[in-house]
Structure formats: C-alpha cells, structure tokens
Design an enzyme around this catalytic site. Structure first.
Site, PDB file in Angstrom:
ATOM      1  CG  ASP A  80      -2.027  13.970  65.841  1.00  0.00           C
ATOM      2  OD1 ASP A  80      -3.061  13.663  66.085  1.00  0.00           O
ATOM      3  OD2 ASP A  80      -1.570  15.403  65.957  1.00  0.00           O
TER       4      ASP A  80
ATOM      5  CG  ASP B 269      -8.482  18.614  43.981  1.00  0.00           C
ATOM      6  OD1 ASP B 269      -8.175  19.395  44.795  1.00  0.00           O
ATOM      7  OD2 ASP B 269      -9.469  17.921  44.402  1.00  0.00           O
TER       8      ASP B 269
ATOM      9  CG  PHE C  38     -13.888  21.300  48.888  1.00  0.00           C
ATOM     10  CD1 PHE C  38     -14.453  19.963  48.834  1.00  0.00           C
ATOM     11  CD2 PHE C  38     -13.739  21.825  49.976  1.00  0.00           C
ATOM     12  CE1 PHE C  38     -15.164  19.431  49.767  1.00  0.00           C
ATOM     13  CE2 PHE C  38     -14.273  21.222  51.159  1.00  0.00           C
ATOM     14  CZ  PHE C  38     -14.819  19.886  51.120  1.00  0.00           C
TER      15      PHE C  38
ATOM     16  CB  THR D 129     -21.469  22.110  47.730  1.00  0.00           C
ATOM     17  OG1 THR D 129     -19.899  22.440  47.162  1.00  0.00           O
ATOM     18  CG2 THR D 129     -22.264  23.279  47.132  1.00  0.00           C
ATOM     19  NE  ARG D 130     -20.741  18.521  53.725  1.00  0.00           N
ATOM     20  CZ  ARG D 130     -21.196  17.199  53.959  1.00  0.00           C
ATOM     21  NH1 ARG D 130     -20.454  16.337  54.404  1.00  0.00           N
ATOM     22  NH2 ARG D 130     -22.535  16.946  53.747  1.00  0.00           N
ATOM     23  CG  MET D 131     -20.246  17.623  46.300  1.00  0.00           C
ATOM     24  SD  MET D 131     -21.556  17.212  45.257  1.00  0.00           S
ATOM     25  CE  MET D 131     -22.381  18.906  44.925  1.00  0.00           C
ATOM     26  CB  SER D 132     -14.193  20.048  44.151  1.00  0.00           C
ATOM     27  OG  SER D 132     -13.719  18.841  43.948  1.00  0.00           O
TER      28      SER D 132
ATOM     29  CG  ASP E  47       0.646  20.393  64.963  1.00  0.00           C
ATOM     30  OD1 ASP E  47      -0.300  20.211  65.348  1.00  0.00           O
ATOM     31  OD2 ASP E  47       1.045  20.418  63.813  1.00  0.00           O
TER      32      ASP E  47
ATOM     33  CG  ASP F  25      -3.000  19.101  69.401  1.00  0.00           C
ATOM     34  OD1 ASP F  25      -4.050  18.426  69.268  1.00  0.00           O
ATOM     35  OD2 ASP F  25      -2.186  18.956  68.264  1.00  0.00           O
TER      36      ASP F  25
END
Lengths: 187, 687, 569
Positions: B315, B352, B385, B389-392, B524, B528
């Site tokens: 990963d 944030d 967030f 909206t995928r913004m902060s 994990d 997977d």
C-alpha cells in the site's frame, strides 16, 4: 491391452525396417562398391586363400617375423577371437611374458621389443610396431641368409604411417611383410 | 522497524537445563522414528552397546574399551541432536510461558443480547464459543478473540505486541478486532467471540512456538526425502562392505574381516547426521525468529512461501509514504501575492485538525511568518469538510474562504471561471505526484497549494535490496495514474497500480500468479480480504478487521507495513540454513572416508595406509576421532541452526557462491583439521 | 613412454569433430522432434508415414505420462518375448550357415534383457553362439529400438520441462518411430558403408577356410575365418550406445574395426548422439546455454578421468618388464586411442571395446568403472545419459535453491517433493544394484568361481561386471566367466531393474513438470548456466558417486594401484 497390441504392430514394422531392410541394403551397397573389403580382404595366392590382410597369423619359424601373443585357442584362431584378460598384477601374465621373452631369445632376438611380449586385444592383431619388427631383423636375416639391410628395407617398405599423419600408430603388417619377404627371395 | 525487546541470548542456563533433560526423554524410539537419520543412529547406538556387553563375556570382535568408546560417542551423537531440538523448543517455550499466564483462570461476563438491561453471567473463558457475546470493562482482560460490536475502549495489547502504548478499539470500521489476553484500560466494550477455544491467537502462538503444531513444510519434506535417500545409500554401502571385506581377506590371505563396530561407526559418520540432527531445530528456530519479529504465522508453509515470494504488493499510504501529505508550496493566481494566498490558506485551515490542514498552517508560518491566530479571537465560523461540498473553510467578517480539490472549487466558483494559468498549475502539481488544493476567497480563486506525499526515508534503498533479491515491488494506491507514476518513480518501486479497487487488486494478483509468480501483500481492511485470500503470502495488520485476518496467513502484531520485507528475509534464512548445513554435512564425508577406510582395512591391505593422509596415530584412534568429530560438529553448528545463516540482500548467484565457499568448501576442509586435532588429543591422553 | 604430438592432435581433432558434429546433429534432431509429423528428408518422411499407416497409429494423439509409460513397457515386453524366442529357436530358422545350436535358457534370458535394456552386455561369444538371423533380426533390431526408447524418454522429459500446465508429454510411437527412421537409420547406413570402405566385413558367406603360411595344427582341423553381416550391426551398436559386438572381442577385432580411421569413426559414433542431444535440449528449451552447461559439466569430468587414464596407461608397470601398457591392446590403436575409447564407451553407456579393459592398469581400469558408477551420465547412453544428468541437475538445483533461500526452480519449473522423490529413486537404484549384486557375488561360490584373476583384481572383475550391468553399459572385465547361470540371471536382473526403474520415475517427473507453471526467471533465480552452477553440479555428481563407491573402489583398483606402486605388503 491397447498398448500391447499397438506395440506388437509397431514392433513388427520396425523389425522389417531395421532387421531386414537395413542389413540387406547395407550388404547390397557394400557388395557393389567395396566387394573385396566386404568379403574380408582375403589374400589369395595361386588360387588358394592364405588368409586375410586384416587378420594376423601365428609365425614361429625363424625365417618369419613373429607377431604378438594371441590368447585365442589355438593362437590366431580367426573363428573365435579373444584377449588374455589378465590383470596388470597377474602372476600368469608375468609367466606369459617371461616365457615369450625366453622363446624370442632362443630364436636369436636379443632385445625383443616389449610389444612382442604382450597379448593383443583380439588375439588376431595383424600388426606390430616398426620397433618390434626391427628388433627381429637380424635374426630373420640370419635365418634367410640375406643381408640385414635388405630386411630393414622390406620393413621400411611395409611400414604404414599414421593415417593422415596423426591417426593411430605406425604399424607393420606381419603377414604382408612375411609374404613380401618370401616373394623377394623367390624373385 | 521495531526490533523485539525480548532477550535474545542464545544459551540461557534455564533453557539449557530443561533441554538437557529433554534430550534423554527424546531417546524414545517412537519420537526418533520421525527422523530417519537419527533413528538409524539410535539403532547403531543400541547395537554397539549390545556388542560391548557381549564382548565383556569374551566374544570379542575388537577390544572392549574401543567398542565402549564408540558406543558412548554414538549415544552422545544422538543426545546432541536431541539437545539441539530441545534447545530450539525451549526458547520457544519460554515465550509461550509468559503468554500462557495471561490465559489462567480467566472469567468472562457473558451477555445474552445487546439490550441495555441485559444481564451478565460469569462463565469460564474457555467455555466461550463462536457467536457468544461478552462485556469487558476497564481493567479486565479480554477473554477471547473477537469483534467489538458495541462501545469504544482503549486497550493495552502489550501482552502480544510488546508495545506499551494503548490502542483504541471500537465497533464498526477497521479497528474493531480484539485479541484474547489483552487488557481493556478504560471504558467498556461488548465483544462478539469469533473463534472457538484452542483456536485463539495466543493459543496458536503457543502451539507454534512450542513446536507442537509444527507441520513439515514442502521443502522440508523434499529435503527429508533426500536425506533418507543418503541414509539408505550409506546403509547399503556399509552392509555390502562387510562381504567385500570378507572376500578381500580370502583373496589376500591375511587380516581380519571388518568388525561390526567399525561398520556401524562408518555408517553413522557417513549418514547426514549434522543436518539430520539439526533439521527440526532449524525449523523451530525459524518460527521463533518470526515471533521475535512480532509476526504470527498460521503455518510453517506460509513462512517458507515468504522466502519464495517474487512480487510484493505494498500500500502506498503508510508503507511507502508517510500516512499524511504535507503542504510544500503555494502557487498564487495572476495578480495575487504569495503571502496573500498563504494567509487565506492558513485562515481556511486553522480549524482543520487533519495532518494536511496542520501542515498548511505550519508552512504559511515558516514561509511568511504568518502567525497561528487564535480562532476564538477571530469571530469566525468554520465550515467543516463535508462529503457533499468536499470543501472546508471559514466565514469571517462576511468573507468566505474555501479550500478543496480542484473540481470541488471549480464547481463552487462556477465552471469555466477559473483562470487557465491556475488550472495549468494544478495539473503541473498533479504531474509531480502531489495533490493540488485550490483556495478561493469570495468565489475568487487565489491560487494553488501543493500537498506533497512524503516518501519514507530509506525506503528506496529497501526496494533496491528487494530488486537485488529478485523481488518485484508494486505500489497500490487510490491516486490517479499521473500522481501514482510520480510517487512510484520517487520511491523506486518497480510498478504501481493506480486507482486501485478491490477487484483491481484481485485481478493483478491473479494475473501475476498465472504467470508463475508468488505474490505477497499486506492489508488490513475488509475490502482487502479477497486479495489477501488470493495472495500466496498475506500479512494482515493486527489492527485490521477480523475478515482480513481470516483471509491472511500471517498476522503482524506491530501493524508495521514494511514488516513484509522482514518476513521475506526470515523465510529465506530458514531455507538457507537447511541448505547450507546439508551441504556441509555431505561434504564432511570425504574426510571421514580418508580417516576410516585405511584404518578399517589396515590388517587386510596395510598398503592402504598410504591413503591415511591425515597421518592418524592408529586405526582405532582414527575411527574414534571421526566418530567424535561427527558428534561434536552437531553441537558446534547449533548456534548457526538457532540463529540462522546470515542473509544478505544480493542476487541468488552471489549468495550461492558465498554459501558454497563457506559451507561446501568449509565442509570439505574443516573435518580434516578437526579429526586430526581430536586424534592428537586422544593419542596424547590415551583415552 | 609418453604421448607424442600426433597423439595430442588425435584428441584435439576428436573433440573438435565431436562438438561440431554434435552441434549440427543436435540442430537436426530438434527439427525432427519439434516439427509436425513428417518433418525430415522426403524419402524418410514417406517411410515414417508408412509406418504409422501400417501400424494404425495416429502420431498426433498426445499421451499422459502414464500412457506413455504403458506404451514403453508394452513395447519392451513384446521385444523381450520376440528376442528370447528367436534365440531359443535359432537352430530351426534360416540364415545359420554354421548350424549353431539354440542358445541356452539362462544365456538367452541374459542376452535378451541385455539388448532390450540398451546394455548389450555380452555373456555369449558372437561368432560361436548366434546365427546371422539372430544377430540381424534380434540384436540389430534391438540396437535400434532400445536406443530409440532412450531418446523418446528424454524428449518426453524435455517436453515436460517446456510445457506450461499441460497433462501430456507427447506420443511414444511417434517419438520412437522418428528416432529410428530420421536419426538412427540414416546415420547407421552412412557409418556402415564408411566402415566397409575401411575393411569391415558385410556378407552372408559361410566361414571361410584358408591355408595359413605356417601350419600349426593337424591338417584335419580346418583354419576358418568368421564372416557375416558385421558392418551394419557395428554401425548401430556404436551409434545407439549399445555396444554389443558382432565378434567376441568387439571393436578390437580387425573385421569390426580395421583401421585408425574406422576407429575414429566408431569412437565419434559413440558420443555423437549423446553430445548432439545436449544441443537438442538447449534448442528445445529455447536456451542453448542450458544445454551447453550440462555439456560442459559432462566434459569436465570426462577430461579429468581421461587424463588420469592416459597417465596410468603410459606409466610403466613396475611389476612387469613393460614400458607403457600394451597388454590387451591392438597395435594399430596404441595406448591413446585405446584409452580414449575406453573412456568414451563407459562415459556413454556403450560398452563396446577396442582393448581389453581387464588388462588395463589399476587406475586405467578405475576410469571406466567410475564413469559407469557415476550413473552413465557423462554424455551417457543416447537419451538416458542426458535424462540422468538432468536428474542430477534437478538435485543440484534443489540443494543450491535451499542455499539461497528459495524453493528451487529448474528451467522455470518448481522442484518440489515429488520430483525429489522420483529423482532419488533414479539416483538410488543403480548403486543399490551394483553394490548388492557385487556383495552377493563375492559371498557365494557361484559368484567367486567365475573370477579369472584370483586376487584384488578378481574383486575388480566382479565389481566391474555389476557396475556395467547396473548402469546399462555392457562392457566387461572380460576375464570374468560370466556365461554361467548365476551371472546370466543376476546380471540380467540388474540390467532390467536399472533400465526400467529409472525410465519410469523420469517419465513421472516429466508428467509432473508438464503440469506446472513456467515461472519467469528473476534475480532470485539461480542461474543454471554459469560456471558456479556447472561447478556445483560437477561436485554433486562426483560426491554422490564417490561417496557411494569409494569403499568398494578402495578394495579393488585403488589398493591394486598401491600394491603395484609400493609392493604388495
């Protein structure tokens, strides 16, 4: 079972090819192209077969060059080849060598070449080395009452060099040498 | 990488004492018969003992003291092999002991349902079955492996991991799995039991380290066949030698026929006792090394397979790069100054708490000395967030500052209004393998913040090592192909799988397996599990879900993503140790022949003494020296067996060359010296 | 005596011809086995198709290893019955100008096993035992088919290596037929004619009577010269690593091997197919270097032993008044050509001789003995030598693989417990047969009675006989009188076991390998072409061989050598 049946069929066919067709083909070609050799390279004198160029013969008369020891019964039996198979420490080998040494001494060969003391592999070895021939030159010359040089010349004439100069050994064919010897005196 | 804190001394007196006793218990032929080589030694020992006893009554084939010495040394050979195995087991047992203590008389509070008022019943931990639910409260020991179905708690897992920092376990998600024997420190959890008694981690671990459950691995089976074949050959060599010797006395007319004692001594010297005696010790020690690396293997087969792996799926996040990305530069839009952009970005990130957010604050401070303002002084409202909206960002004094992914901000300010230069800059950043964030103030795009993946220090070198070992590394990432390619190049992996999905991973594994490769991967999460189940070696983080654990064949208690590399090395070391000692063992025989053959036929063929190139004193001392050397070399090589042959991350050819020189050539030469020294000593002391 | 320039030149020319000829032949054989049914010269192609047609065989049907083995065993059973019956009834059949008797039961049993197993141990004496028909229809046929069986097993094994997850390893009938018709047959015709050109005989005449220059016996006893279709049989016995001669003394007989040139041809013929197959192997696995690696490993051991043999034969025997050992050798060949032949014939499982091995010096005799005891893998029998060497390579790869910490692979195929189990069978059986056979022979009167040289050398004679039979060689320390019921049966059983108990595990390995995946090579794969692996392979071969036979050799040739050098005491 299928495998066995298949086996039988294939076996018969392959027997035809390899056991019959193959030897006949080779025989045919050999007889056509190498007739003399395919039939044994025989030496014929006055219409009589007196041997083969390739097979040795037993010589004990002082007038002839002697060849190597032969383990066949009797010696130089061209119908049943054999070697001595004596090991390097064998008592019997020691006795054989000693006996031959004494025999050669008795027939007047003072310093016999060791090749003459040993037994060949086939019991039919037609050849000896030039050295083994030269050591007999004097006794043969004496027996035939001819000059040693004549004998030495004959040896030289009958000495075959190594093939292509390097293959095998230099050899003298005993039968041909003895024939040559006879012929040169008859002339 | 965490190295085990457990003591690593090879010879602890405590263990040695126990091993010494066990060596005798293991003389039981029922145990010995499992190892054909040593079983032959046992029969040889019994046989010579009988010959000795008979010789006391006058039936002598050689001097009684000689027979006795041979007999004793043969017993010693056998005991040395037993001791080696017992030592390896003892070291494992010592670990198991501490584990087992955590299992003693554990009680559990079983509950019937998740109803808040449900009653708890006190039961023995060992009576729990799959599907039972138990309540575990602060300061209690978790009775059995399971999944958290309700509650959240901090858990001390040091009993199995040796890591003292507590971990959080909660219901749902990827942190729900708990291990029996660990301790809840605070709060409470309800656990659904996932294994039956005797199958828990700790119990498996105990069984593995004690060697009780150790199954032979495929290579071990193959090697055993080869060793059995050698034993058979030498059995035939020595038994036929009797008639050869008899015939020789007949033709040479002198000397005695070789004695049974000498034949037996010759047999034991020739059969591969060195590797035969150390074989199980090597296997157990290999498992032991793995456990010391805090990895539990479900089978020895998996460990061996780890040595064969030729492709690692890793990963990206956490393994190749540090878990979080960091802000590394600001690219202002035309007409905007860089400090301005930095200031806005910092404001938007003040609340944030993600590592990315913190890194923006830090970068702004470092670069333009913009101080970390106290949010409460600013009279600002923070916009968290959201997936929608995928913004902060922050609303402050009527100004709206937002940060977010390129497409999110584009949508926010209106598609098509973002300056071409900004889009180009964002694309350029993405191409470098970093993530561009756009910052907007009141629908005006101020510029781009570059968030960079930080490749772990030293990881590139590890990958180079792996490449030298012939192992291909593949990075798995959810990033887009451009980003993935850039990181792959920086980290030095051989290949990458971008925008990876569970199906994508499974497909990659299957394709490569069809091409004949052996694949290892770590994982994990539950998603997977299919890929883990398909991989040949699947290492699951201990922090992972139960589903992942069931799909894997090894569990890494440290949950360290780079553990895979260590496991591969341990797997290789295990095989190498077997191979090296086999070569050594067989090469030894040459010297033993030179010691024994002239001695054995001294009366029949005295001239054979010309072969006594070591110039050993007498026939008896020569044979005895070979037998003694043969016994001592087992103990001499025990440390190698326990520690394993040194492994270097180089190609197969170099490794082979080194080992042939050390163990092949060494095996040829060492016994000549050893036997000579022993001979000098015996003759000196007239033993 | 010492070696002259000409003698070094002989050796160099020999190897130059062997390697270049082997390369060309290897390429041709690859073409034959990889081609669609009917590759090859047009005439031979027709003959091949005719064979399938007459036999009702579809050569395109692929076989599993089990079917392949059953076909092989079925074919051998038919061969056994046919050859045994032929010898027992030869007095009733034509082509018997000397009116030779039916062969005795034990001798016929021995000869039959001997020829179907490609051993060609000669318990009998050719010119006095077997009729022309028996020689031709019996022995010549077996010379072809037993050799072809060896090649077939090898080709099947190679297919097992190169195929990816396949259940089949080819068609036995097709492999057998192609080996004979496209390879053995044309080579034999050419060689036979070259031998006749040099003086080997080829006729169906009765034995020729002659009058020698000097009479030494009763004139009633005729002097006779043995005749017969010799050249055709000699050609195939050399090429097929069979070795059973037309005459008792095999290729030392002037009619079998008349000149130095014929000797060169015959010596080349011994090794040319085994060497060629190494190239074929390389071509078929698409990595010529893999074939060369095995070839170099073989050649290295060959040279070491040849050098030892030459040194021993040229060193004067201190026990006898001889300089250099010419006892049991032919003048025209001398020491060098004789020792070269002795080394070649035992390196390959040929067993024909041009000198008497029994009369070699102790170390000179040790050389052929060791070559046989290593399992006839130094070039080895046609097919069988290379598949034996591949088995050794598998074991070497296994041990080397462990040493680098990786489940071993050979040519992309994982070597696992099954392969090791079968390989150990292949490695175990010949030593068992040799040692146990020798042990029985030296313990009972019937065994001891056959010995000619009652000394250390006698032990060597018995050991040699079982080494030869137990590895399908066929040469002998011929002093041993082995045409007795005990030796005929004991050696017959030895030859049977070591041929078929080896071929079957090899086919099992072929089947198992065919089913496996082909694994791409990486840095972690042990290269099997470099000097390191070649050296390791050589050590494995030598150590396994040496460890098994050192005690026996110590009581035979080694002690004899020490006695010769230092005196008996």
């Amino acid at each position: 079972m299928k495998e066995l049946f298949d086996s039988l069929k294939i076996f018969l066919i392959l027997t035809l090819i390899t056991g019959i067709a193959y030897p006949l083909l080779v025989t045919g070609l050999a007889q056509a192209f190498f007739n003399d050799k395919a039939n044994g390279s025989l030496v014929i004198q006055k219409g009589k077969i007196i041997g083969s160029k390739l097979l040795g013969q037993n010589f004990s008369a002082p007038k002839y060059f002697t060849a190597r020891q032969s383990a066949t019964t009797p010696a130089y039996n061209a119908a049943a080849s054999s070697g001595s198979n004596l090991g390097p420490l064998s008592e019997k080998l020691k006795v054989n060598i000693e006996q031959k040494y004494q025999d050669l001494k008795r027939s007047g060969i003072q310093n016999p070449d060791s090749l003459l003391l040993t037994t060949s592999a086939s019991g039919l070895d037609p050849d000896i080395s030039p050295a083994a021939a030269k050591c007999q030159a004097e006794s043969v010359a004496n027996a035939r009452h001819i000059p040693v040089q004549t004998v030495l010349d004959l040896i030289a004439r009958n000495t075959k060099p190594r093939q292509f100069g390097f293959l095998g050994e230099e050899v003298v064919n005993v039968l041909l040498l003895n024939l040559d010897l006879d012929q040169s005196q008859n002339r | 990488m965490k190295v085990s804190q457990k003591p690593n001394k090879l010879f602890e007196p405590e263990i040695m004492k126990q091993a010494f006793c066990d060596s005798f218990i293991k003389l039981d032929p029922r145990i010995q018969i499992k190892n054909p080589v040593m079983f032959v030694v046992e029969i040889a020992s019994v046989l010579t003992t009988i010959i000795y006893l008979v010789s006391l009554s006058g039936e002598k084939e050689a001097s009684s003291s000689f027979i006795l010495s041979i007999s004793l040394w043969l017993w010693f050979t056998l005991l040395s092999a037993n001791f080696s195995e017992a030592m390896a087991e003892g070291r494992g047992k010592a670990q198991a002991k501490s584990l087992r203590e955590s299992r003693k008389d554990l009680m559990a509070k079983k509950i019937e349902s998740l109803e808040p008022k449900a009653e708890t019943i006190q039961v023995q931990a060992t009576s729990l079955r799959i599907g039972d639910m138990v309540l575990v409260e602060a300061q209690e020991i978790i009775p059995c492996d399971g999944d958290v179905v309700e509650g959240i708690a901090s858990v001390d897992e040091s009993a199995i991991t040796g890591e003292s920092a507590p971990v959080i376990r909660e219901s749902g998600g990827d942190r729900s799995s708990v291990t029996g024997g660990t301790k809840v420190l605070s709060d409470w959890i309800i656990i659904k039991i996932t294994v039956n008694p005797g199958e828990t981690f700790i119990e498996q671990m105990i069984a593995l380290v004690e060697g009780a459950k150790r199954q032979k691995t495929p290579n071990e089976i193959a090697l055993n066949i080869l060793l059995a074949a050698f034993t058979l050959i030498f059995l035939v060599v020595t038994t036929t030698l009797y008639s050869f010797s008899k015939y020789s006395t007949e033709v040479s007319g002198q000397g005695q026929v070789i004695s049974i004692t000498v034949l037996v001594a010759l047999l034991v010297c020739l059969i591969p006792t060195t590797i035969g005696g150390l074989l199980s010790a090597i296997g157990i020690a290999g498992m032991d090394r793995l456990i010391r690396a805090n990895v539990i293997a479900m089978s020895g087969r998996a460990v061996e397979a780890a040595g064969d792996v030729d492709m690692l799926l890793l990963d990206k996040t956490g393994t190749i790069t540090l878990g979080a990305r960091q802000a590394s530069s600001f690219y202002p839009a035309p007409g905007i100054s860089e400090p301005d952009l930095a200031d806005a970005a910092q404001l938007a990130s003040l609340a944030d708490e993600t590592p990315e957010g913190r890194s923006i604050v830090v970068l702004a401070k470092e670069k333009y000395n913009i101080r970390d303002r106290n949010i409460h002084d600013l009279d600002a409202t923070f916009v968290e967030f959201s997936a929608h909206t995928r913004m902060s960002g922050v609303d402050m004094n009527g100004i709206k500052i937002r940060k977010g992914a390129v497409d999110a901000i584009e949508e926010y300010v209106g598609t098509g209004t973002v300056a071409r230069e900004i889009i180009e800059t964002a694309q350029k950043v993405a191409k470098e393998g970093a993530t561009p964030l756009l910052v907007a103030r009141d629908k005006q795009v101020l510029g781009v913040v570059k968030l960079k993946d930080i490749v772990k220090g030293g990881i590139k070198e590890r990958f180079a090592d792996l490449r030298a070992m012939g192992i291909k590394t593949v990075m798995i990432t959810g990033d887009n192909p451009i980003t993935a390619a850039a990181i792959a190049a920086e980290a030095g992996v051989d290949d990458y799988l971008a925008q990876a999905t569970p199906e994508g991973k499974l497909k990659l594994i299957k394709e490569n397996q069809a091409g004949g490769r052996l694949i290892a991967m770590t994982g994990d999460g539950t998603n997977d599990a299919p890929a883990l189940a398909q991989a040949d070696v699947a290492v699951v983080m201990n922090s992972g879900t139960q589903a992942a654990k069931e799909a894997g064949n090894m569990i890494d208690l440290d949950s360290s993503p780079t553990k895979l590399i260590e496991i591969v090395e341990i797997g290789k070391q295990l095989l190498m140790t077997r191979g090296a000692l086999t070569t050594f063992s067989i090469a030894n025989d040459v010297a033993k022949y030179f010691a024994i053959i002239p001695a054995a036929f001294a009366t029949t063929y005295p001239v054979l003494n010309k072969l006594n190139i070591m110039n050993l004193q007498s026939p008896e001392s020569a044979i005895l020296s070979a037998v003694i050397f043969n016994a001592l070399i087992i103990l001499g090589l025990l440390p190698v067996a326990l520690r394993g042959v040194k492994y270097r991350a180089v190609g197969a050819e170099l490794l082979l060359r080194d080992n042939i020189f050390i163990y092949g050539l060494g095996g040829l030469i060492v016994p000549f010296i050893g036997i000579k020294i022993i001979d000098v000593l015996i003759s000196g002391f007239k033993i | 005596m010492s070696m002259t320039f000409a003698e070094y030149a002989q050796l160099i020319v020999y190897f130059a011809l062997l390697l270049s000829g082997g390369f060309a032949l290897g390429k041709y054989m690859t073409y034959i086995f990889e081609g669609e049914a009917g590759a090859g010269l047009p005439l031979l192609k027709q003959l091949e198709q005719l064979t399938y047609k007459a036999g009702g065989i579809d050569p395109r049907i692929e076989m599993t290893w089990v079917t392949y083995s059953r076909s092989l065993m079925g074919f051998s059973l038919i061969s056994f019955v046919a050859l045994y019956a032929l010898q027992r009834m030869q007095n009733l059949l034509p082509f018997n100008p000397e009116s030779l008797q039916a062969v005795s039961a034990d001798s016929a049993f021995n000869t039959t096993i001997s020829f179907i197993s490609n051993t060609n141990w000669q318990g009998y004496s050719g010119e006095t035992t077997l009729s022309y028909l028996s020689q031709m229809l019996g022995l010549t046929v077996q010379n072809f088919v037993s050799a072809a069986v060896g090649i077939s097993v090898l080709v099947a094994l190679i297919r097992g290596i190169v195929r990816h997850q396949s259940n089949t390893i080819g068609n036995f009938w097709s492999d057998l037929t192609r080996s004979i018709i496209h390879i053995l047959l044309p080579l034999s015709v050419v060689l036979a004619l070259m031998l006749v050109w040099q003086g080997a005989i080829q006729n169906f005449n009765a034995y020729v009577e002659y009058t020698p220059l000097e009479q030494h016996q009763d004139p009633k006893d005729k002097y006779k010269i043995a005749m017969g279709p010799a050249a055709s049989q000699i050609a195939i016995k050399q090429l097929g690593t069979n070795g059973g001669g037309f005459f008792n003394v095999n290729s030392s007989h002037p009619y079998e091997n008349p000149t130095s040139l014929s000797n060169l041809f015959e010596t080349l013929a011994i090794l040319i197919i085994p060497v060629g197959l190494c190239f074929t192997f390389g071509f078929m696995v698409k990595r010529l270097k893999e074939g060369l690696a095995l070839l170099w490993a073989m050649s290295f051991i060959f040279f070491i032993l040849l050098a030892l043999g030459l040194w021993a034969e040229f060193t004067p025997n201190s026990a006898m008044p001889l300089s250099g050992n010419m006892e049991g050798k032919e003048t025209r060949f001398g020491i060098t050509s004789s020792m070269l032949w002795a080394t070649c014939t035992t390196a390959a499982s040929n067993g024909s001789v041009n000198c008497m091995h029994d009369s070699l010096t102790p170390l000179g005799g040790l050389v052929p003995m060791v070559l046989m005891q290593l399992g006839e893998i130094i070039y080895g029998g046609v097919g069988s030598g290379l598949y034996g060497m591949i088995i050794f390579a598998i074991v070497a790869v296994f041990v080397a693989g462990l040493m680098v910490g990786r489940t071993p692979e050979y040519l992309g195929k994982k070597i696992e417990a099954f392969e090791i189990k079968m390989s150990t069978l292949v490695l175990l059986i010949p030593p068992f047969v040799v040692l146990i056979g020798t042990a029985i022979a030296v313990s009972i009167e019937a065994g001891k009675a056959g010995v000619l040289n009652q000394s250390v050398h006698g032990f060597s004679e018995i050991l040699y006989a079982f080494s030869s039979a137990g590895n399908n060689n066929g040469s002998a320390f011929a002093g041993l009188s082995a045409n007795t019921p005990f030796y005929n049966y004991a050696l017959g059983v030895a030859m049977f076991i070591s041929r078929y108990w080896l071929a079957l595990p090899v086919l099992a390995i072929a089947g198992s390998l065919a089913q496996k995946k082909l694994i791409p090579a990486s840095n972690g794969t042990i290269p099997t072409t470099g000097p390191l692996f070649i050296g390791f392979l050589i050590s494995i071969v030598l150590i396994v061989g040496a460890l098994t036979f050192i005690p026996a050799l110590a009581l035979g040739p080694i002690v004899e050598h020490l006695q010769m050098t230092f005196g008996a005491k």
